[in-house]
Design a protein around this motif. Structure first.
Motif, PDB file in Angstrom:
ATOM      1  N   LEU A   1       0.852  -1.184   0.000  1.00  0.00           N
ATOM      2  CA  LEU A   1       0.000   0.000   0.000  1.00  0.00           C
ATOM      3  C   LEU A   1       0.891   1.238   0.000  1.00  0.00           C
ATOM      4  CD1 LEU A   1      -2.917   1.127   0.189  1.00  0.00           C
ATOM      5  CD2 LEU A   1      -2.563   1.260   2.672  1.00  0.00           C
ATOM      6  N   GLY A   2       0.709   2.098  -1.004  1.00  0.00           N
ATOM      7  CA  GLY A   2       1.485   3.323  -1.101  1.00  0.00           C
ATOM      8  C   GLY A   2       0.642   4.456  -1.647  1.00  0.00           C
ATOM      9  N   VAL A   3       1.311   5.506  -2.089  1.00  0.00           N
ATOM     10  CA  VAL A   3       0.616   6.630  -2.714  1.00  0.00           C
ATOM     11  C   VAL A   3       1.198   6.827  -4.109  1.00  0.00           C
ATOM     12  CG1 VAL A   3       0.143   7.748  -0.505  1.00  0.00           C
ATOM     13  CG2 VAL A   3       2.208   8.356  -1.760  1.00  0.00           C
ATOM     14  N   PRO A   4       0.456   7.472  -5.003  1.00  0.00           N
ATOM     15  CA  PRO A   4       0.974   7.672  -6.362  1.00  0.00           C
ATOM     16  C   PRO A   4       2.205   8.588  -6.368  1.00  0.00           C
ATOM     17  CG  PRO A   4      -1.410   8.030  -6.268  1.00  0.00           C
ATOM     18  CD  PRO A   4      -0.931   7.952  -4.851  1.00  0.00           C
ATOM     19  N   ASN A   5       3.075   8.353  -7.349  1.00  0.00           N
ATOM     20  CA  ASN A   5       4.195   9.256  -7.641  1.00  0.00           C
ATOM     21  C   ASN A   5       5.203   9.389  -6.516  1.00  0.00           C
ATOM     22  OD1 ASN A   5       2.932   9.887 -10.159  1.00  0.00           O
ATOM     23  ND2 ASN A   5       1.602  11.337  -9.081  1.00  0.00           N
ATOM     24  N   ARG A   6       5.395   8.327  -5.744  1.00  0.00           N
ATOM     25  CA  ARG A   6       6.458   8.318  -4.750  1.00  0.00           C
ATOM     26  C   ARG A   6       7.422   7.177  -5.071  1.00  0.00           C
ATOM     27  NH1 ARG A   6       5.654  11.450  -0.220  1.00  0.00           N
ATOM     28  NH2 ARG A   6       7.926  11.333  -0.145  1.00  0.00           N
ATOM     29  N   LEU A   7       8.440   7.024  -4.254  1.00  0.00           N
ATOM     30  CA  LEU A   7       9.518   6.082  -4.549  1.00  0.00           C
ATOM     31  C   LEU A   7       9.025   4.642  -4.691  1.00  0.00           C
ATOM     32  CD1 LEU A   7      12.592   5.836  -4.945  1.00  0.00           C
ATOM     33  CD2 LEU A   7      12.809   5.592  -2.456  1.00  0.00           C
ATOM     34  N   GLU A   8       7.925   4.300  -4.020  1.00  0.00           N
ATOM     35  CA  GLU A   8       7.416   2.923  -4.125  1.00  0.00           C
ATOM     36  C   GLU A   8       7.032   2.558  -5.545  1.00  0.00           C
ATOM     37  OE1 GLU A   8       4.119   5.393  -2.037  1.00  0.00           O
ATOM     38  OE2 GLU A   8       6.313   5.263  -2.099  1.00  0.00           O
ATOM     39  N   LYS A   9       6.669   3.545  -6.355  1.00  0.00           N
ATOM     40  CA  LYS A   9       6.318   3.260  -7.756  1.00  0.00           C
ATOM     41  C   LYS A   9       7.513   2.708  -8.523  1.00  0.00           C
ATOM     42  CE  LYS A   9       2.980   4.594  -9.868  1.00  0.00           C
ATOM     43  NZ  LYS A   9       1.748   3.914 -10.355  1.00  0.00           N
ATOM     44  N   GLN A  10       8.743   3.050  -8.079  1.00  0.00           N
ATOM     45  CA  GLN A  10       9.949   2.558  -8.730  1.00  0.00           C
ATOM     46  C   GLN A  10      10.425   1.233  -8.133  1.00  0.00           C
ATOM     47  OE1 GLN A  10      13.030   5.644  -8.877  1.00  0.00           O
ATOM     48  NE2 GLN A  10      11.447   7.198  -8.573  1.00  0.00           N
ATOM     49  N   LEU A  11      10.254   1.061  -6.820  1.00  0.00           N
ATOM     50  CA  LEU A  11      10.881  -0.058  -6.126  1.00  0.00           C
ATOM     51  C   LEU A  11       9.993  -1.283  -5.969  1.00  0.00           C
ATOM     52  CD1 LEU A  11      12.735   1.809  -3.218  1.00  0.00           C
ATOM     53  CD2 LEU A  11      13.675   1.074  -5.409  1.00  0.00           C
TER      54      LEU A  11
ATOM     55  N   ILE B   1      -3.309   4.847  -2.793  1.00  0.00           N
ATOM     56  CA  ILE B   1      -4.420   5.699  -2.381  1.00  0.00           C
ATOM     57  C   ILE B   1      -3.948   7.148  -2.406  1.00  0.00           C
ATOM     58  CG2 ILE B   1      -5.659   4.010  -0.977  1.00  0.00           C
ATOM     59  CD1 ILE B   1      -4.273   5.110   1.467  1.00  0.00           C
ATOM     60  N   ALA B   2      -4.879   8.059  -2.719  1.00  0.00           N
ATOM     61  CA  ALA B   2      -4.555   9.494  -2.735  1.00  0.00           C
ATOM     62  C   ALA B   2      -4.570  10.000  -1.299  1.00  0.00           C
ATOM     63  CB  ALA B   2      -5.572  10.254  -3.580  1.00  0.00           C
ATOM     64  N   LEU B   3      -3.395  10.387  -0.796  1.00  0.00           N
ATOM     65  CA  LEU B   3      -3.271  10.787   0.601  1.00  0.00           C
ATOM     66  C   LEU B   3      -2.112  11.746   0.732  1.00  0.00           C
ATOM     67  CD1 LEU B   3      -4.476  10.126   3.442  1.00  0.00           C
ATOM     68  CD2 LEU B   3      -2.673   8.411   3.660  1.00  0.00           C
ATOM     69  N   GLU B   4      -2.218  12.700   1.668  1.00  0.00           N
ATOM     70  CA  GLU B   4      -1.124  13.631   1.928  1.00  0.00           C
ATOM     71  C   GLU B   4      -1.109  13.995   3.391  1.00  0.00           C
ATOM     72  OE1 GLU B   4      -1.965  17.666   0.216  1.00  0.00           O
ATOM     73  OE2 GLU B   4      -3.674  16.609  -0.661  1.00  0.00           O
TER      74      GLU B   4
ATOM     75  N   ALA C   1     -10.370  10.398   5.519  1.00  0.00           N
ATOM     76  CA  ALA C   1     -11.529   9.565   5.857  1.00  0.00           C
ATOM     77  C   ALA C   1     -11.823   8.568   4.739  1.00  0.00           C
ATOM     78  CB  ALA C   1     -12.741  10.446   6.125  1.00  0.00           C
ATOM     79  N   ASN C   2     -11.734   9.041   3.513  1.00  0.00           N
ATOM     80  CA  ASN C   2     -11.978   8.149   2.377  1.00  0.00           C
ATOM     81  C   ASN C   2     -10.908   7.066   2.286  1.00  0.00           C
ATOM     82  OD1 ASN C   2     -13.433   7.547  -0.236  1.00  0.00           O
ATOM     83  ND2 ASN C   2     -11.371   7.941  -1.022  1.00  0.00           N
TER      84      ASN C   2
ATOM     85  N   PRO D   1      -4.270   5.371   7.911  1.00  0.00           N
ATOM     86  CA  PRO D   1      -5.470   4.667   7.435  1.00  0.00           C
ATOM     87  C   PRO D   1      -5.316   3.157   7.461  1.00  0.00           C
ATOM     88  CG  PRO D   1      -4.305   5.697   5.591  1.00  0.00           C
ATOM     89  CD  PRO D   1      -3.680   6.221   6.853  1.00  0.00           C
ATOM     90  N   ALA D   2      -4.098   2.667   7.229  1.00  0.00           N
ATOM     91  CA  ALA D   2      -3.886   1.217   7.234  1.00  0.00           C
ATOM     92  C   ALA D   2      -4.112   0.635   8.632  1.00  0.00           C
ATOM     93  CB  ALA D   2      -2.480   0.894   6.742  1.00  0.00           C
ATOM     94  N   ILE D   3      -3.589   1.298   9.660  1.00  0.00           N
ATOM     95  CA  ILE D   3      -3.740   0.817  11.033  1.00  0.00           C
ATOM     96  C   ILE D   3      -5.201   0.910  11.475  1.00  0.00           C
ATOM     97  CG2 ILE D   3      -3.181   1.322  13.445  1.00  0.00           C
ATOM     98  CD1 ILE D   3      -0.388   2.216  12.426  1.00  0.00           C
ATOM     99  N   ILE D   4      -5.825   2.061  11.237  1.00  0.00           N
ATOM    100  CA  ILE D   4      -7.217   2.254  11.671  1.00  0.00           C
ATOM    101  C   ILE D   4      -8.146   1.250  10.977  1.00  0.00           C
ATOM    102  CG2 ILE D   4      -9.164   3.861  11.651  1.00  0.00           C
ATOM    103  CD1 ILE D   4      -7.082   6.133  11.956  1.00  0.00           C
ATOM    104  N   ALA D   5      -7.941   1.060   9.682  1.00  0.00           N
ATOM    105  CA  ALA D   5      -8.777   0.111   8.945  1.00  0.00           C
ATOM    106  C   ALA D   5      -8.582  -1.305   9.469  1.00  0.00           C
ATOM    107  CB  ALA D   5      -8.453   0.189   7.459  1.00  0.00           C
TER     108      ALA D   5
END
Length: 370
Positions: free
Chosen positions: A54-64, A74-77, A95-96, A123-127
């Motif tokens: 689980l990550g967010v768009p356009n960060r390092l996880e997209k490469q690795l 998910i869209a989050l900031e 919330a979303n 959000p991952a922990i709460i969910a």
């Protein structure tokens, strides 16, 4: 997603002989190498688990991540400092994101969540906890972040990278595991750079994103170190417009370098920021360091990290706002001319290392998420 055949291949036999599906684990880790590399190191130790990310768009996880594990985004900031319309938008997205995580966990039939902190963790922990699933959080910094401090009572366990971090998490259950490093740091690595064997080597790096202010200071100092016979390998990052302005036979400049393990194993001294991941790599390789904490890190947490190194005798700390080129020149020369002192610092750095950290965390996952 996995094919039917891959799913069958990843099943294990139960004691009665009937097929039993492998545990399903969602790893929430995003942003910088400090969050991603420890999570990847833990994932490597769980080959029998079905792992998604689980990550967010356009960060390092997209490469690795995508070449190794299915990546969900998910869209989050992060939250802004001042309340305003922008804050309301962020709250709505947050919330979303909890609802999206709940849906992902339910539909994917995950058994639990492992996260390395940052705002993706919330959000991952709460969910997970709202669904009765275990959630393990790894906090790498000596001063835990706001998300960790707020959510630690919800977590099944919080694993800490520095023992001192537990002092800030009195309401949660904590365990000291240190912070995992990439597997190549745990064995000798060959260095494919043309550096003579017997020369002192200074390695400069600013974490996964570089450090422009540190780069500028180093370029102002480097000629003095060259005159003393030292070589410098300088990882500048890709955001420094002046990165290529220094040219010298004893100077190697790279935006990034994959074999940081081999480089730090060879180094006599490092000049570095004080991110938790960088300090862990310095400890595992036994590399003494001059540490310049990033001055705009949340709650000055890099200074707290660096203080652990300093208190152990493994490094020196300088505030960026107070460090001049003259001071940095002198400190480096003084250390290069005192090999006994450098060796003591190297031994102190090595004493902070926990080389089986990834195994410890993987075992924790196995105990709680199966």
């Amino acid at each position: 997603m996995l094919t039917d055949k891959q799913n069958l291949d990843r099943q294990v036999a139960s004691p009665e002989g009937s097929p039993k599906a492998s545990p399903r684990l969602l790893i929430a880790a995003s942003g910088t190498g400090g969050h991603l590399f420890p999570a990847l190191a833990v994932a490597e130790q769980l080959p029998d688990y079905q792992i998604e990310w689980l990550g967010v768009p356009n960060r390092l996880e997209k490469q690795l991540v995508p070449s190794q594990y299915p990546l969900n985004t998910i869209a989050l900031e992060g939250f802004q400092q001042r309340f305003g319309l922008g804050t309301l938008r962020i709250v709505a997205r947050f919330a979303n994101s909890i609802l999206v995580c709940r849906k992902l966990l339910k539909q994917g039939k995950f058994n639990g969540v492992f996260t390395t902190g940052g705002y993706i963790a919330a959000p991952a922990i709460i969910a997970a906890r709202s669904l009765g699933l275990p959630a393990i959080l790894h906090e790498a910094n000596a001063l835990p972040g706001k998300v960790t401090r707020f959510l630690s009572p919800l977590c099944s366990t919080v694993a800490v990278g520095f023992e001192v971090a537990a002092n800030y998490l009195k309401q949660g259950k904590t365990i000291y595991t240190n912070t995992p490093v990439r597997s190549q740091f745990l064995s000798p690595q060959k260095l494919d750079l043309p550096i003579p064997e017997n020369v002192p080597l200074i390695v400069v790096f600013g974490g996964s994103q570089g450090a422009v202010a540190v780069n500028k200071l180093v370029r102002e100092c480097a000629s003095t170190w060259f005159d003393a016979g030292a070589w410098v390998v300088h990882q500048t990052g890709d955001k420094d417009p002046d990165a290529a302005t220094l040219q010298h036979p004893q100077y190697i400049q790279v935006p990034f370098y994959d074999n940081m393990a081999g480089l730090l194993q060879r180094a006599n001294l490092a000049i570095s920021r004080a991110g938790a991941g960088s300090l862990t790599e310095l400890a595992v390789t036994g590399t003494p360091a001059i540490l310049i904490p990033y001055p705009f890190a949340a709650e000055d947490h890099q200074f707290f990290n660096a203080s652990v190194f300093k208190d152990a005798g493994a490094g020196l700390i300088f505030r960026q706002s107070e460090l001049t080129a003259e001071v940095l020149k002198g400190e480096v020369l003084s250390l290069l001319q005192a090999p006994d002192k450098l060796q003591k610092m190297a031994d102190a750095a090595a004493s902070l290392a926990v080389k089986d950290s990834a195994d410890r965390l993987a075992n924790l996952v196995r105990q709680l998420i199966n």
